[in-house]
Design an enzyme around this catalytic site. Structure first.
Site, mmCIF file in Angstrom:
data_model
loop_
_atom_site.group_PDB
_atom_site.id
_atom_site.type_symbol
_atom_site.label_atom_id
_atom_site.label_comp_id
_atom_site.label_asym_id
_atom_site.label_seq_id
_atom_site.Cartn_x
_atom_site.Cartn_y
_atom_site.Cartn_z
ATOM 1 C CB SER A 664 -0.935 0.006 1.210
ATOM 2 O OG SER A 664 -0.199 0.077 2.421
ATOM 3 C CE LYS A 707 -3.131 2.202 4.982
ATOM 4 N NZ LYS A 707 -2.797 1.659 3.652
#
Length: 810
Positions: A664, A707
């Site tokens: 990611s 996040k």
């Protein structure tokens, strides 16, 4: 890129507040509180595939169509399974009763008899009454005048015949000059002279010829006496046999009529008829069981040996499975599926250092109790117990339920064992387990797919449709009433639905893990009661969520504290070349949270390629290695089509001391490499997440909400500037269910979320420079663009490497 172009670029990818969160409006519902909702009957929400599979599996009656319910815990799989099975069982037939009786031909092999439901209890009672009647009739017969007269007659005849034999022996003795004397001590012979007994002294004075004659006569007498005793013994034996046959005849005549009505009553049950015949024959043969015996004197040996076997126990009925009072087919949920709990057991009793047992000590297992119905098991519990899984498979394959001790061959003490006749098996097995266990059994056990042909799969999410929203409201109403919670206002119901979407990280979905929903319902009701409110409203939902976060946010708070005081070096303002803020998700057992991670890169001329410091130190996983190789592929495809790239670069996640894995951050690593190559600074207030492929296309990632919120909290802690934000893949927009605080900051222009689909868009938002990703007709990147700067840097490196090679040749 001038300021206007830069702002336009950022605006074109900036997400409006409406895209950051999906709200279920409270005016969607036509009730004020859940008390206003009518009667709700909701079996399952959002599991149509599982419902269809469950209905199919329960309806099919052929062998092998047992069910394996698979899915994560908390999705309602157990509740739904029990409800579905119970509903199906209501229309099922009540199974037969089963009972064990004594095997009169083979004592170690008890016989099993089946009865119509409820008739087993009646049969046991009939056998109890029969035994009492037999005892009464036999005692009555053996105390009657006719019995005593006939027995006395037989004994008198025996005595007369014995006396006659003794008289004959005495006459024989007299003829041979001897006299017979019978005493308790034995039989004595005395010699006679002139018809009179002589003493020992007189015997000594006799002549040798006389002595010899008497000895010869004595030998003849002894032979006669032996013959007489033998005849008497034969007559005694004949008497015993006659008396025994007579007593058996008396017993037979007295009890035979007791069996006739029972044989007529159970005429259709052949096994009962066979058992009654054997029962009758055994009673006639063992009539002495029914005589009263004198109490034995208690001794130490008797105390050690324990109670003797009761002779009447052989005539008892062990009603093994009694379905009297049962309505429909049985449903058994065995929470502790050990071998003995599943298959039953034979109990033992200690006696004089040995273990003894009989058919009355046979105890049923879950398979016997569920026979003719349904048995529910947990896979994780079943596989923990030795022999349980293997035994279950063997029973399903053979169609019988054996009762045996799998550890008997390892016993340390002697035991008298029995082997009961197995009961035919007719049961539907429903096993509940995880995906991992299902795949493990399917792959490693060749019998699994043959025995469990129906897979009932529970999903973790469902569509956020109007129908499911209404079903969720009904679920909240039913759960609140069942658990004694306060009623929920429609605003609270809407907020619970929003939380459900957040749990699956998708706006258009709702979670099916109702365990998490019920926790929120209970806790919000508690806070409403604590505030002395009569209903649960939105503030109580928010307080419950806040308190839940507070209970588990110790670790993220420590991270934020270290970032704030500079222990972990994260910059949220200014610009830096070769430095960027990536985003990672960390978790504890009860919470997930996002944190920023500083990623730095250094590029220089050389031949080592891209060096991943984490990989070199064995601190990264295989997926992260793959991401780094994709970066090499992208750079080679863009800049090394006509010449090799003499590049050496090092890239690392600063201040990370644990294993790193996943891809990611691959786009983030590409950004920082290009920043270092092109010597273009990156805005430190913009964090990045997203995977990238070899074409530079941004790919979706997981944990996007955590996040974004993690970086927002760091920026908010350091002070929001209005320029900070997070770049995410455009495919993750549907996953956004951000906290209302973050959405409000975006609405006020204090924080931003940008969604992109290509690496070039991210570069321009991060740097304010044109990316220049596409070459012109001359095969060159646009002048002054990031890719042109990087290409120029590669050209310089190539020239340097070329000069070095020429110098080495000279």
């Amino acid at each position: 890129m001038n300021t206007e172009e830069f702002d336009q670029k950022r605006s074109s990818h900036r997400l409006p507040p409406e895209k950051l969160r999906s709200e279920c409006r409270d005016d969607f519902f036509d009730f004020a509180t859940t008390d206003d909702i009518g009667k709700c009957s909701i079996d399952m929400i959002g599991q149509k595939r599982a419902e269809q599979a469950m209905s199919f599996g329960l309806a099919v009656e052929q062998n092998g169509y047992n069910l394996f319910v698979v899915g994560p815990a908390g999705t309602g799989r157990m509740t739904y399974t029990q409800g579905s099975v119970s509903k199906m069982a209501e229309s099922g037939e009540v199974p037969r009763d089963w009972g064990y009786v004594h095997n009169f031909d083979n004592h170690d092999r008890p016989v099993v008899i089946s009865f119509e439901a409820g008739k087993g209890h009646e049969f046991r009672r009939d056998m109890e009454i029969l035994l009492m009647d037999i005892e009464r009739e036999i005692r009555s017969a053996f105390t009657s005048d006719g019995y005593e007269k006939q027995k006395r007659k037989m004994i008198d005849e025996f005595r007369r015949s014995v006396e006659q034999l003794w008289k004959e022996a005495e006459v024989f003795a007299g003829e041979h000059h001897y006299k017979i004397e019978r005493s308790p001590g034995g039989i004595n012979t005395i010699p006679l002279i002139d018809g009179k007994p002589i003493s020992i002294e007189e015997f000594k004075r006799l002549s040798p010829q006389q002595k010899e004659h008497l000895k010869e006569q004595e030998k003849l007498l002894e032979d006669k006496l032996q013959e007489t005793v033998l005849q008497i013994q034969k007559k005694e034996d004949q008497l015993r046999k006659s008396v025994h046959a007579f007593m058996k005849e008396i017993t037979s005549n007295s009890v035979k009529s007791l069996f006739i009505p029972l044989k007529e009553k159970y005429y259709e049950n052949k096994k009962v008829g066979t058992y009654l015949d054997a029962y009758y024959s055994d009673v006639v043969e063992h009539f002495h069981f029914f005589f009263s015996e004198e109490e034995e004197q208690e001794t130490v040996l008797n105390a050690l040996a324990g109670p003797k076997e009761k002779p009447f126990l052989r005539y008892a009925v062990n009603l093994f499975v009694n379905n009297k009072g049962l309505e429909g087919a049985p449903v058994i949920y065995e929470t502790n599926p050990t071998y003995q709990n599943l298959f039953g057991k034979v109990e033992y009793q200690g006696q004089l250092g040995n273990l003894i047992t009989d058919f009355t000590m046979i105890k049923p297992g879950a398979l016997h109790l569920a026979n003719g119905g349904y048995l529910i098991l947990q896979a994780s519990e079943l596989l923990q117990h030795p022999y349980a899984w293997t035994g279950l498979k063997r029973a399903l394959q053979s169609g019988n339920i054996p009762i045996e001790n799998p550890n008997e061959d390892r016993g340390l003490f002697p035991a008298s064992a029995i082997k009961p006749e197995p009961i035919p098996l007719n049961v539907k097995i429903i096993i509940i387990g995880s995906y991992y266990i299902y795949e493990l059994l399917s792959r490693l056990d060749e019998d699994f797919d043959k025995l469990f042909k129906v897979k009932v799969e529970f999903d973790t999410e469902m569509p956020k449709s109007d129908e499911n929203n209404h079903k969720m409201a009904c679920f909240i109403k039913n759960y609140a009433e069942d658990e004694g919670l306060l009623p929920f206002h429609r605003r609270a119901v809407a907020d619970v639905i929003n939380y459900s979407s957040r749990l699956v990280d998708e706006k258009t979905k709702l979670t099916t893990r109702f365990q998490d929903i019920t926790k929120l319902l209970v806790e919000s009701s508690f806070y409403a009661k604590e505030a002395e409110e009569e209903i649960v409203d939105k503030p109580h939902i928010q307080k419950a969520l806040f308190e839940k976060t507070q209970r588990s946010n110790h670790v993220p708070e420590k991270f934020r504290e270290m970032i704030h005081n500079g222990t972990i070096m994260i910059e949220t303002k200014g610009r830096r070349i070769g430095q960027i803020n990536g985003l990672a998700v960390m978790g504890t057992r009860d919470s997930l949270f996002g944190i920023p991670t500083k990623i730095t890169a250094q590029t220089f001329a050389g031949k080592n390629g891209i060096v991943n410091i984490e990989r070199e130190t064995a601190m990264s996983g295989q997926i992260h290695h793959k991401g780094m190789m994709i970066l090499t592929g992208f750079l080679s495809g863009q800049f090394a089509k006509n010449r090799p790239i003499p590049l050496s670069a090092s890239i690392t996640f600063e201040q990370t001391y644990t294993m790193i894995d996943g891809d990611s951050a691959s786009s983030t690593e590409l950004y920082v490499l290009l920043s270092s190559l092109a010597e273009v600074p990156i805005h430190q207030g913009t964090a990045v997440t997203g995977s990238v492929n070899q074409w530079g296309e941004i790919q979706p990632i997981g944990g996007v909400n955590e996040k974004v919120e993690g970086f927002y909290h760091i920026c908010s802690q350091n002070g929001l500037t209005g320029e900070q934000g997070v770049i995410i893949p455009k495919q993750n927009v549907k996953n956004l269910m951000l906290d209302e605080e973050v959405v409000e900051a975006v609405r006020n222009g204090q924080f931003h979320i940008w969604a992109i689909g290509h690496i070039a868009d991210g570069l321009e938002i991060l740097t304010g420079f044109h990316a220049g990703y596409e070459r012109n007709n001359n095969g060159e990147f646009p002048e002054g663009s990031i890719f042109a700067r990087a290409d120029e840097r590669f050209s310089k490196m190539h020239e340097i490497a070329k000069e070095e090679r020429e110098q080495l040749k000279e």
